[in-house]
Motif scaffolding. Structure first.
Motif, PDB file in Angstrom:
ATOM      1  N   VAL A 181      39.162  38.698  35.597  1.00  0.00           N
ATOM      2  CA  VAL A 181      39.166  39.413  36.883  1.00  0.00           C
ATOM      3  C   VAL A 181      38.594  40.812  36.654  1.00  0.00           C
ATOM      4  O   VAL A 181      37.707  41.279  37.383  1.00  0.00           O
ATOM      5  N   GLU A 182      39.092  41.472  35.610  1.00  0.00           N
ATOM      6  CA  GLU A 182      38.633  42.841  35.307  1.00  0.00           C
ATOM      7  C   GLU A 182      37.114  42.866  35.090  1.00  0.00           C
ATOM      8  O   GLU A 182      36.428  43.782  35.532  1.00  0.00           O
ATOM      9  N   HIS A 183      36.590  41.850  34.430  1.00  0.00           N
ATOM     10  CA  HIS A 183      35.144  41.833  34.146  1.00  0.00           C
ATOM     11  C   HIS A 183      34.352  41.019  35.164  1.00  0.00           C
ATOM     12  O   HIS A 183      33.187  40.700  34.929  1.00  0.00           O
ATOM     13  N   ARG A 184      34.985  40.700  36.285  1.00  0.00           N
ATOM     14  CA  ARG A 184      34.352  39.957  37.373  1.00  0.00           C
ATOM     15  C   ARG A 184      33.566  38.745  36.865  1.00  0.00           C
ATOM     16  O   ARG A 184      32.409  38.505  37.261  1.00  0.00           O
ATOM     17  N   CYS A 185      34.177  38.040  35.972  1.00  0.00           N
ATOM     18  CA  CYS A 185      33.567  36.830  35.380  1.00  0.00           C
ATOM     19  C   CYS A 185      32.132  37.072  34.920  1.00  0.00           C
ATOM     20  O   CYS A 185      31.296  36.156  34.923  1.00  0.00           O
ATOM     21  N   PRO A 209      33.145  33.497  41.131  1.00  0.00           N
ATOM     22  CA  PRO A 209      34.513  33.044  40.798  1.00  0.00           C
ATOM     23  C   PRO A 209      34.940  31.789  41.552  1.00  0.00           C
ATOM     24  O   PRO A 209      35.861  31.095  41.123  1.00  0.00           O
TER      25      PRO A 209
END
Ligand code: UTP
Length: 412
Positions: free
Chosen positions: A159-163, A168
């Motif tokens: 989530v932090e690295h936006r995949c 997503p």
């Protein structure tokens, strides 16, 4: 699980000593441990009393070599691209491992292999998959298998690295099952007074755990016919590779297995072969001198191709493989455990062993090759496709993988 069910299971697998300990516990501890039992697969304990796995007749298998692939590349690529565009292919990363040899406190995919900037193992995975998305114009559903130990941190990290730029909506997580760890004396180990020592049930657990999470239904509803299963730790992994997908579909086989020419006969990879006439994989530690020295009809080493944990499986055949058919492997590893101690106020201390002290019970993805009945071994070039990270230094390490990435011009 209630105490009667627990008693039945313990007696079935010769765990009377463990049963006695649980019976002697206070009610609070006993109820905690019985709760843990709900998600432990005790059936794996059968492996402890099973006879040694005797291999069948091993013979060489025909591998589709680089020259043949190159001749038909365009055709295979077109076929594979069509399958990907029509949503028939999903990818599945095995990220439930403990990565004990690497020695990181976090999931292996979160490991930063960068030198001048962060480059995470998961980042490499998404970059590799995005190559295919950009080429075919289609999103490939990606299933991520985590374990109870790393599920939360992996989700938070992605989530932090936006995949890393992946949509997503096409990323789905599921947690693999756990199996109990067993001491050398054959008894299940405790890691806390109210908890058994446990570990993920091996990378072959992906299909049963995927089914428990309802992802087999997702595949059926969305027309997914093939899944590309791969290890998290190969930072050169080509995922949903259209040429490989096309070649496997064209072969009519239920499985495709990417293989490399082994660096030396003793390289620690499984060798692809025929076992009693069916495709199979012999682990490196099962290779006899006779097999290592055997030659094929062209005078080449008969078992020179090793699997790299990148398989394409046709779901139709996977459905027919029931969980109980999967062989359970007993692997000796280091497992922290609880020991009685007069010196401690609780009466117990946790021991972190320096040497392997216990058995983990695991199923392996490579066993699907034999169970699926047919397989296309598909040669790939090591320098472009195989840079596994198992250790911090030396062979198959962060060090060797960095070197390989730099060699192909990747900036670290
Ligand atoms: P390995 O057998 O190399 O294990 O896994 P590992 O956990 O990465 O490392 P060690 O042995 O503890 O040092 C090969 C692949 O299978 C996955 C790993 O995450 C890796 O992608 N795996 C392994 C699982 O997903 N679940 C498991 O239970 C075991």
């Amino acid at each position: 699980m209630n105490i009667d069910e627990f008693e039945g299971i313990m007696k079935k697998y010769g765990q009377e000593a463990v049963l006695d300990k649980v019976r002697e516990m206070n009610e609070k501890d006993r109820s905690r441990i019985l709760k843990q039992c709900d998600f432990l697969d005790f059936s794996f304990l059968k492996a402890l009393s099973a006879k040694e796995n005797v291999r069948g007749k091993i013979e060489p298998i025909r591998t589709m070599k680089l020259s043949e692939i190159s001749e038909k590349k365009e055709y295979f690529e077109k076929l594979g691209t069509e399958a990907i565009k029509s949503g028939k292919v999903a990818a599945l990363v095995l990220a439930g491992g403990m990565g004990t040899r690497l020695g990181s406190d976090h999931a292996k995919g979160m490991y930063d292999i960068g030198m001048t900037k962060p480059v995470y193992i998961f980042q490499r995975m998404f970059e590799n998959l995005l190559d295919v998305v950009n080429k075919t114009g289609a999103w490939v559903p990606l299933f991520i298998m985590t374990s109870l130990f790393n599920d939360r941190e992996i989700k938070e990290f992605l989530v932090e690295h936006r995949c890393f730029g992946y949509d997503p909506r096409y990323v789905k997580f599921f947690v693999q099952d756990m199996s109990p760890c067993v001491g050398i004396d054959g008894n299940i180990l405790f890691c806390k007074p109210d908890e058994f020592a446990m570990s993920p049930n091996g990378n072959g657990g992906f299909y049963s755990s995927m089914m428990s999470a309802g992802l087999d239904k997702y595949c059926k509803e969305n027309g997914v016919e093939y899944i590309n299963v791969f290890a998290v730790d190969n930072v050169l992994q080509r995922i949903a590779d259209p040429v490989f997908v096309g070649a496997t579909i064209d072969s009519g086989c239920a499985t495709g297995a990417k293989v490399v020419r082994k660096a030396d006969p003793g390289e620690k990879v499984g060798s692809i072969c025929l076992e009693d006439g069916a495709p199979s994989v012999v682990e490196y530690y099962e290779m006899t001198d006779e097999l290592l020295q055997a030659k094929d009809k062209d005078g080449e080493p008969a078992y020179e191709y090793g699997v790299i944990l990148n398989y394409l499986f046709r779901l139709k055949e996977m459905d027919g493989i029931v969980r109980t058919e999967m062989p359970v492997h007993v692997v000796k590893k280091k497992v922290p455990f609880l020991q009685k101690s007069d010196a401690s106020s609780t009466g117990y201390v946790t021991v972190n062993p320096e040497e392997p002290n216990a058995y983990k019970l695991e199923t392996l993805t490579l066993d699907f090759v034999r169970l699926m009945g047919s397989c296309l071994p598909f040669e790939v070039v090591r320098e472009y496709e195989f840079a596994p990270i198992k250790n911090a230094m030396g062979i198959d390490s962060v060090q060797s993988a960095r070197k390989m990435l730099l060699n192909i011009g990747y900036e670290l």
